[in-house]
Design a protein around this motif. Structure first.
Motif, PDB file in Angstrom:
ATOM      1  N   ASP A 132       9.376  -6.444  -1.238  1.00 26.90           N
ATOM      2  CA  ASP A 132      10.397  -6.477  -1.935  1.00 26.90           C
ATOM      3  C   ASP A 132      10.862  -8.104  -1.701  1.00 26.90           C
ATOM      4  OD1 ASP A 132      12.316  -5.817  -4.004  1.00 26.90           O
ATOM      5  OD2 ASP A 132      13.243  -4.171  -2.734  1.00 26.90           O
TER       6      ASP A 132
ATOM      7  N   HIS B 104      10.393   3.806 -10.068  1.00 29.70           N
ATOM      8  CA  HIS B 104      10.000   2.841 -11.083  1.00 29.70           C
ATOM      9  C   HIS B 104       8.860   2.026 -10.692  1.00 29.70           C
ATOM     10  CE1 HIS B 104      10.620   1.425 -15.024  1.00 29.70           C
ATOM     11  NE2 HIS B 104      10.814   0.061 -14.572  1.00 29.70           N
ATOM     12  N   ARG B 105       9.122   1.173  -9.639  1.00 28.33           N
ATOM     13  CA  ARG B 105       8.141   0.087  -9.313  1.00 28.33           C
ATOM     14  C   ARG B 105       6.763   0.702  -8.726  1.00 28.33           C
ATOM     15  NH1 ARG B 105       5.986  -4.187  -6.874  1.00 28.33           N
ATOM     16  NH2 ARG B 105       5.751  -4.154  -4.574  1.00 28.33           N
TER      17      ARG B 105
ATOM     18  N   ASN C 164       5.253   1.735 -11.980  1.00 26.27           N
ATOM     19  CA  ASN C 164       4.489   0.581 -12.648  1.00 26.27           C
ATOM     20  C   ASN C 164       3.270  -0.034 -12.066  1.00 26.27           C
ATOM     21  OD1 ASN C 164       6.337   0.799 -14.821  1.00 26.27           O
ATOM     22  ND2 ASN C 164       7.751  -0.660 -13.977  1.00 26.27           N
TER      23      ASN C 164
ATOM     24  N   ARG D 267       3.144  -6.767 -15.103  1.00 22.30           N
ATOM     25  CA  ARG D 267       4.168  -6.839 -13.723  1.00 22.30           C
ATOM     26  C   ARG D 267       4.764  -8.358 -13.439  1.00 22.30           C
ATOM     27  NH1 ARG D 267      -0.075  -3.593 -11.612  1.00 22.30           N
ATOM     28  NH2 ARG D 267      -0.733  -5.087 -10.195  1.00 22.30           N
TER      29      ARG D 267
ATOM     30  N   TYR E 168       3.154  -8.978  -3.525  1.00 21.97           N
ATOM     31  CA  TYR E 168       4.255  -8.037  -4.061  1.00 21.97           C
ATOM     32  C   TYR E 168       3.841  -7.522  -5.411  1.00 21.97           C
ATOM     33  CZ  TYR E 168       8.616  -6.619  -6.185  1.00 21.97           C
ATOM     34  OH  TYR E 168       9.471  -5.997  -6.668  1.00 21.97           O
TER      35      TYR E 168
END
Length: 193
Positions: free
Chosen positions: A71, A138-139, A142, A151, A174
């Motif tokens: 993150d 959500h991440r 995705n 992305r 990431y």
């Protein structure tokens, strides 16, 4: 200026104006230098930080020994390793400053005092945690349903500071791509705009 920064982060209708004085007094201004480690893997987190200025990242070491960025955190974000702080367990992540940073630190004990004495702060905490769970889910979804290009485009739109200030190798891990793939994606996206 200082009060509005705190009110912006701890934004909940049930926090009274007078409560912000206690909230602000529970935080200490701290600075971190570029590349400084805020929290090491295997250590228990004893505080979290409100970011005034700068960019941080959290990362893990994968089974091959590679650093994988999990993150990024920028201005007005809360820099936190939730599991370590609240479950009092060693962190699986390391948190590092990517730029010179200015933050406001609150210790676990001071947070607990606010959480148990200010009703609106308790409600804010529950709402914040629910929102973080939503963002994490959500991440995760995705990462499976979107292409690497999509992305990347989302990251450019949602968090342009990361694109400007984070090293490409951190952005690549990431997004779950190699440095080479990220370079190709960036060229393709630029040629389309």
């Amino acid at each position: 200026m200082k009060a509005s920064f705190f009110e912006n982060i701890y934004n909940h209708q049930n926090i009274k104006k007078g409560d912000y004085k206690n909230i602000i007094e529970s935080h200490i201004k701290v600075t971190f230098s570029k590349n400084e480690i805020v929290l090491n893997e295997h250590k228990i987190s004893n505080a979290y930080y409100l970011i005034k200025k700068g960019l941080f990242r959290s990362y893990v070491i994968d089974y091959k020994g590679n650093e994988i960025t999990t993150d990024f955190f920028g201005p007005n974000d809360i820099l936190i390793e939730v599991a370590s702080l609240f479950l009092r367990i060693p962190s699986k992540e390391t948190i590092q400053a990517l730029t010179d940073c200015e933050v406001y630190k609150i210790t676990f004990n001071d947070f607990q005092k606010l959480y148990t004495t200010i009703e609106g702060f308790t409600e804010w905490g529950r709402n914040w945690m629910s929102h973080q769970l939503f963002l994490a889910k959500h991440r995760a979804v995705n990462m499976h349903i979107q292409s690497a290009s999509q992305r990347y485009i989302n990251l450019v739109q949602e968090k342009p500071q990361i694109i400007k200030e984070a090293p490409l190798k951190h952005i690549a891990t990431y997004l779950g791509v190699t440095d080479t793939s990220l370079s190709r994606i960036r060229k393709e996206v630029l040629s389309e705009t």
